[in-house]
Design a protein around this motif. Structure first.
Motif, PDB file in Angstrom:
ATOM      1  N   SER A  49       0.828  -1.208   0.000  1.00  0.00           N
ATOM      2  CA  SER A  49       0.000   0.000   0.000  1.00  0.00           C
ATOM      3  C   SER A  49       0.859   1.253   0.000  1.00  0.00           C
ATOM      4  CB  SER A  49      -0.927   0.010   1.208  1.00  0.00           C
ATOM      5  OG  SER A  49      -1.801  -1.077   1.143  1.00  0.00           O
ATOM      6  N   SER A  50       1.915   1.231   0.784  1.00  0.00           N
ATOM      7  CA  SER A  50       2.817   2.379   0.830  1.00  0.00           C
ATOM      8  C   SER A  50       3.463   2.606  -0.530  1.00  0.00           C
ATOM      9  CB  SER A  50       3.885   2.157   1.898  1.00  0.00           C
ATOM     10  OG  SER A  50       4.779   3.233   1.925  1.00  0.00           O
ATOM     11  N   TRP A  51       3.868   1.511  -1.153  1.00  0.00           N
ATOM     12  CA  TRP A  51       4.503   1.616  -2.474  1.00  0.00           C
ATOM     13  C   TRP A  51       3.550   2.268  -3.469  1.00  0.00           C
ATOM     14  CZ3 TRP A  51       9.396   0.773  -4.123  1.00  0.00           C
ATOM     15  CH2 TRP A  51       9.609   0.781  -5.497  1.00  0.00           C
ATOM     16  N   ARG A  52       2.294   1.833  -3.454  1.00  0.00           N
ATOM     17  CA  ARG A  52       1.298   2.407  -4.373  1.00  0.00           C
ATOM     18  C   ARG A  52       1.087   3.890  -4.087  1.00  0.00           C
ATOM     19  NH1 ARG A  52      -2.210  -2.411  -3.404  1.00  0.00           N
ATOM     20  NH2 ARG A  52      -1.579  -3.862  -5.022  1.00  0.00           N
ATOM     21  N   GLU A  53       1.136   4.243  -2.808  1.00  0.00           N
ATOM     22  CA  GLU A  53       0.878   5.622  -2.409  1.00  0.00           C
ATOM     23  C   GLU A  53       2.000   6.569  -2.835  1.00  0.00           C
ATOM     24  OE1 GLU A  53      -1.550   8.468  -0.781  1.00  0.00           O
ATOM     25  OE2 GLU A  53      -2.021   6.332  -0.822  1.00  0.00           O
ATOM     26  N   ILE A  54       3.258   6.123  -2.719  1.00  0.00           N
ATOM     27  CA  ILE A  54       4.369   7.049  -2.919  1.00  0.00           C
ATOM     28  C   ILE A  54       5.116   6.873  -4.235  1.00  0.00           C
ATOM     29  CG2 ILE A  54       4.761   7.331  -0.448  1.00  0.00           C
ATOM     30  CD1 ILE A  54       7.159   5.451  -0.713  1.00  0.00           C
ATOM     31  N   SER A  55       4.891   5.776  -4.928  1.00  0.00           N
ATOM     32  CA  SER A  55       5.664   5.520  -6.133  1.00  0.00           C
ATOM     33  C   SER A  55       4.830   5.757  -7.384  1.00  0.00           C
ATOM     34  CB  SER A  55       6.168   4.069  -6.135  1.00  0.00           C
ATOM     35  OG  SER A  55       6.845   3.805  -7.334  1.00  0.00           O
ATOM     36  N   SER A  56       5.456   6.305  -8.376  1.00  0.00           N
ATOM     37  CA  SER A  56       4.772   6.463  -9.662  1.00  0.00           C
ATOM     38  C   SER A  56       4.901   5.182 -10.489  1.00  0.00           C
ATOM     39  CB  SER A  56       5.361   7.648 -10.433  1.00  0.00           C
ATOM     40  OG  SER A  56       6.741   7.432 -10.664  1.00  0.00           O
ATOM     41  N   TYR A  57       5.721   4.250 -10.009  1.00  0.00           N
ATOM     42  CA  TYR A  57       5.916   2.981 -10.700  1.00  0.00           C
ATOM     43  C   TYR A  57       4.882   1.973 -10.205  1.00  0.00           C
ATOM     44  CZ  TYR A  57       8.072  -1.443 -12.041  1.00  0.00           C
ATOM     45  OH  TYR A  57       8.304  -2.685 -12.547  1.00  0.00           O
ATOM     46  N   GLU A  58       3.990   1.555 -11.085  1.00  0.00           N
ATOM     47  CA  GLU A  58       2.967   0.574 -10.720  1.00  0.00           C
ATOM     48  C   GLU A  58       3.611  -0.798 -10.630  1.00  0.00           C
ATOM     49  OE1 GLU A  58      -0.262   0.967  -9.909  1.00  0.00           O
ATOM     50  OE2 GLU A  58       0.062   3.119 -10.029  1.00  0.00           O
ATOM     51  N   ALA A  59       3.495  -1.421  -9.486  1.00  0.00           N
ATOM     52  CA  ALA A  59       4.069  -2.747  -9.280  1.00  0.00           C
ATOM     53  C   ALA A  59       2.987  -3.700  -8.816  1.00  0.00           C
ATOM     54  CB  ALA A  59       5.192  -2.682  -8.251  1.00  0.00           C
ATOM     55  N   GLU A  60       3.020  -4.917  -9.346  1.00  0.00           N
ATOM     56  CA  GLU A  60       2.080  -5.949  -8.929  1.00  0.00           C
ATOM     57  C   GLU A  60       2.437  -6.490  -7.548  1.00  0.00           C
ATOM     58  OE1 GLU A  60      -0.738  -7.215 -10.445  1.00  0.00           O
ATOM     59  OE2 GLU A  60      -0.480  -5.472 -11.760  1.00  0.00           O
ATOM     60  N   ARG A  61       3.742  -6.669  -7.320  1.00  0.00           N
ATOM     61  CA  ARG A  61       4.177  -7.280  -6.055  1.00  0.00           C
ATOM     62  C   ARG A  61       5.461  -6.615  -5.574  1.00  0.00           C
ATOM     63  NH1 ARG A  61       2.828 -10.897  -2.424  1.00  0.00           N
ATOM     64  NH2 ARG A  61       4.317 -12.375  -1.637  1.00  0.00           N
ATOM     65  N   VAL A  62       5.419  -6.144  -4.321  1.00  0.00           N
ATOM     66  CA  VAL A  62       6.588  -5.569  -3.664  1.00  0.00           C
ATOM     67  C   VAL A  62       6.773  -6.366  -2.375  1.00  0.00           C
ATOM     68  CG1 VAL A  62       7.629  -3.491  -2.697  1.00  0.00           C
ATOM     69  CG2 VAL A  62       6.006  -3.296  -4.586  1.00  0.00           C
ATOM     70  N   GLU A  63       7.994  -6.882  -2.152  1.00  0.00           N
ATOM     71  CA  GLU A  63       8.226  -7.707  -0.966  1.00  0.00           C
ATOM     72  C   GLU A  63       9.677  -7.652  -0.541  1.00  0.00           C
ATOM     73  OE1 GLU A  63       7.552 -11.896  -1.853  1.00  0.00           O
ATOM     74  OE2 GLU A  63       7.951 -11.460  -3.946  1.00  0.00           O
ATOM     75  N   PHE A  64       9.924  -8.134   0.675  1.00  0.00           N
ATOM     76  CA  PHE A  64      11.274  -8.245   1.198  1.00  0.00           C
ATOM     77  C   PHE A  64      11.780  -9.658   0.978  1.00  0.00           C
ATOM     78  CE2 PHE A  64       9.419  -5.024   4.186  1.00  0.00           C
ATOM     79  CZ  PHE A  64      10.107  -3.946   3.671  1.00  0.00           C
ATOM     80  N   GLU A  70      21.461 -10.640   3.615  1.00  0.00           N
ATOM     81  CA  GLU A  70      21.057  -9.245   3.763  1.00  0.00           C
ATOM     82  C   GLU A  70      19.668  -9.036   3.164  1.00  0.00           C
ATOM     83  OE1 GLU A  70      23.884  -6.385   2.387  1.00  0.00           O
ATOM     84  OE2 GLU A  70      25.278  -6.894   3.980  1.00  0.00           O
ATOM     85  N   PRO A  71      18.913  -8.045   3.689  1.00  0.00           N
ATOM     86  CA  PRO A  71      17.577  -7.791   3.150  1.00  0.00           C
ATOM     87  C   PRO A  71      17.640  -7.074   1.798  1.00  0.00           C
ATOM     88  CG  PRO A  71      18.033  -6.293   4.959  1.00  0.00           C
ATOM     89  CD  PRO A  71      19.208  -7.205   4.847  1.00  0.00           C
ATOM     90  N   TRP A  72      16.772  -7.488   0.924  1.00  0.00           N
ATOM     91  CA  TRP A  72      16.622  -6.871  -0.386  1.00  0.00           C
ATOM     92  C   TRP A  72      15.149  -6.565  -0.598  1.00  0.00           C
ATOM     93  CZ3 TRP A  72      20.245  -7.029  -4.808  1.00  0.00           C
ATOM     94  CH2 TRP A  72      21.562  -7.317  -4.407  1.00  0.00           C
ATOM     95  N   LEU A  73      14.890  -5.648  -1.486  1.00  0.00           N
ATOM     96  CA  LEU A  73      13.531  -5.333  -1.878  1.00  0.00           C
ATOM     97  C   LEU A  73      13.312  -5.939  -3.254  1.00  0.00           C
ATOM     98  CD1 LEU A  73      10.988  -3.625  -1.120  1.00  0.00           C
ATOM     99  CD2 LEU A  73      11.966  -1.835  -2.557  1.00  0.00           C
ATOM    100  N   LEU A  74      12.221  -6.661  -3.412  1.00  0.00           N
ATOM    101  CA  LEU A  74      11.857  -7.227  -4.707  1.00  0.00           C
ATOM    102  C   LEU A  74      10.630  -6.484  -5.214  1.00  0.00           C
ATOM    103  CD1 LEU A  74      12.150 -11.061  -3.975  1.00  0.00           C
ATOM    104  CD2 LEU A  74      13.907  -9.504  -4.817  1.00  0.00           C
ATOM    105  N   VAL A  75      10.770  -5.884  -6.391  1.00  0.00           N
ATOM    106  CA  VAL A  75       9.666  -5.168  -7.017  1.00  0.00           C
ATOM    107  C   VAL A  75       9.377  -5.883  -8.322  1.00  0.00           C
ATOM    108  CG1 VAL A  75       8.838  -2.963  -7.911  1.00  0.00           C
ATOM    109  CG2 VAL A  75      10.428  -2.999  -5.975  1.00  0.00           C
ATOM    110  N   ASP A  76       8.271  -6.622  -8.350  1.00  0.00           N
ATOM    111  CA  ASP A  76       7.922  -7.464  -9.497  1.00  0.00           C
ATOM    112  C   ASP A  76       9.099  -8.340  -9.913  1.00  0.00           C
ATOM    113  OD1 ASP A  76       5.328  -6.525  -9.585  1.00  0.00           O
ATOM    114  OD2 ASP A  76       5.741  -4.993 -11.084  1.00  0.00           O
ATOM    115  N   GLY A  77       9.792  -8.880  -8.917  1.00  0.00           N
ATOM    116  CA  GLY A  77      10.906  -9.789  -9.169  1.00  0.00           C
ATOM    117  C   GLY A  77      12.253  -9.120  -9.375  1.00  0.00           C
ATOM    118  N   GLU A  78      12.261  -7.819  -9.627  1.00  0.00           N
ATOM    119  CA  GLU A  78      13.523  -7.096  -9.786  1.00  0.00           C
ATOM    120  C   GLU A  78      14.106  -6.816  -8.403  1.00  0.00           C
ATOM    121  OE1 GLU A  78      15.274  -3.115 -11.983  1.00  0.00           O
ATOM    122  OE2 GLU A  78      13.290  -3.846 -12.508  1.00  0.00           O
TER     123      GLU A  78
END
Length: 194
Positions: A49-64, A70-78
């Motif tokens: 929800s935060s990603w949708r609110e603040i990002s102009s990049y539409e992503a289907e899935r954002v996860e850790f 080490e922690p990474w952020l995955l945005v639609d697999g990237e």
């Protein structure tokens, strides 16, 4: 824990760690515990929800994800390493690490005390309003007490919502404000009602 993003940097060895960060780093290296499924899902919802609110990049899935310890952020697999994310995402990653540290601490069978200093740093209001729901779940699941120092009215409103939803009872929540005169400060309890 202190300020969440400083905690994250201390655990990952990117800053001189204080004892809790050093202990957490050792704990995470010695044991691999997955976060509680409900807590993880709740944090994922908040992140998405935060990603949708603040990002102009539409992503289907954002996860850790954990990659090479080490922690990474995955945005639609990237994949994005933690050090290339925003301060707000660092803050949420610190909450993710907290979710992973609580299970082994709870194995001791003693009440766990978690101190959070200004968890509102760099987070949008929607996230702040939802964080108390995460804290309530973690408190119940792991027999933990959260002591939170905040200046955020939105976070306080989130606590009220948690009580209203009966995730915590009014007796389980204590609210204090600092009252000072000169250089002397005391805590004054504020009444908490349904």
């Amino acid at each position: 824990v202190g300020p969440p993003k400083d905690f994250l940097r201390g655990v990952l060895g990117r800053r001189d760690p204080w004892p809790s960060a050093l202990f957490s780093r050792l704990l995470l290296r010695a044991h691999h515990f997955e976060p509680d499924a409900k807590a993880y899902t709740l944090l994922q919802e908040i992140l998405q929800s935060s990603w949708r609110e603040i990002s102009s990049y539409e992503a289907e899935r954002v996860e850790f994800a954990e990659i090479r310890g080490e922690p990474w952020l995955l945005v639609d697999g990237e994949k994005f390493p933690w050090w290339l994310t925003s301060d707000g995402l660092l803050n949420l990653m610190a909450h993710w690490l907290l979710e992973r540290i609580l299970p082994p601490l709870a194995l001791e069978g003693k009440r766990v005390l978690i101190g959070l200093e200004e968890p509102e740093a760099h987070l949008d209001p929607y996230v702040l309003y939802r964080l108390p729901e995460l804290y309530a779940h973690l408190a119940r699941r792991y027999n933990a007490t959260f002591v939170i120092a905040t200046h955020s009215e939105v976070l306080a409103k989130g606590v009220e919502a948690v009580v209203r939803k009966q995730l915590l009872s009014p007796a389980e929540v204590k609210v204090y404000e600092t009252v000072g005169r000169g250089r002397v400060f005391t805590l004054r309890e504020c009444p908490m009602s349904e």
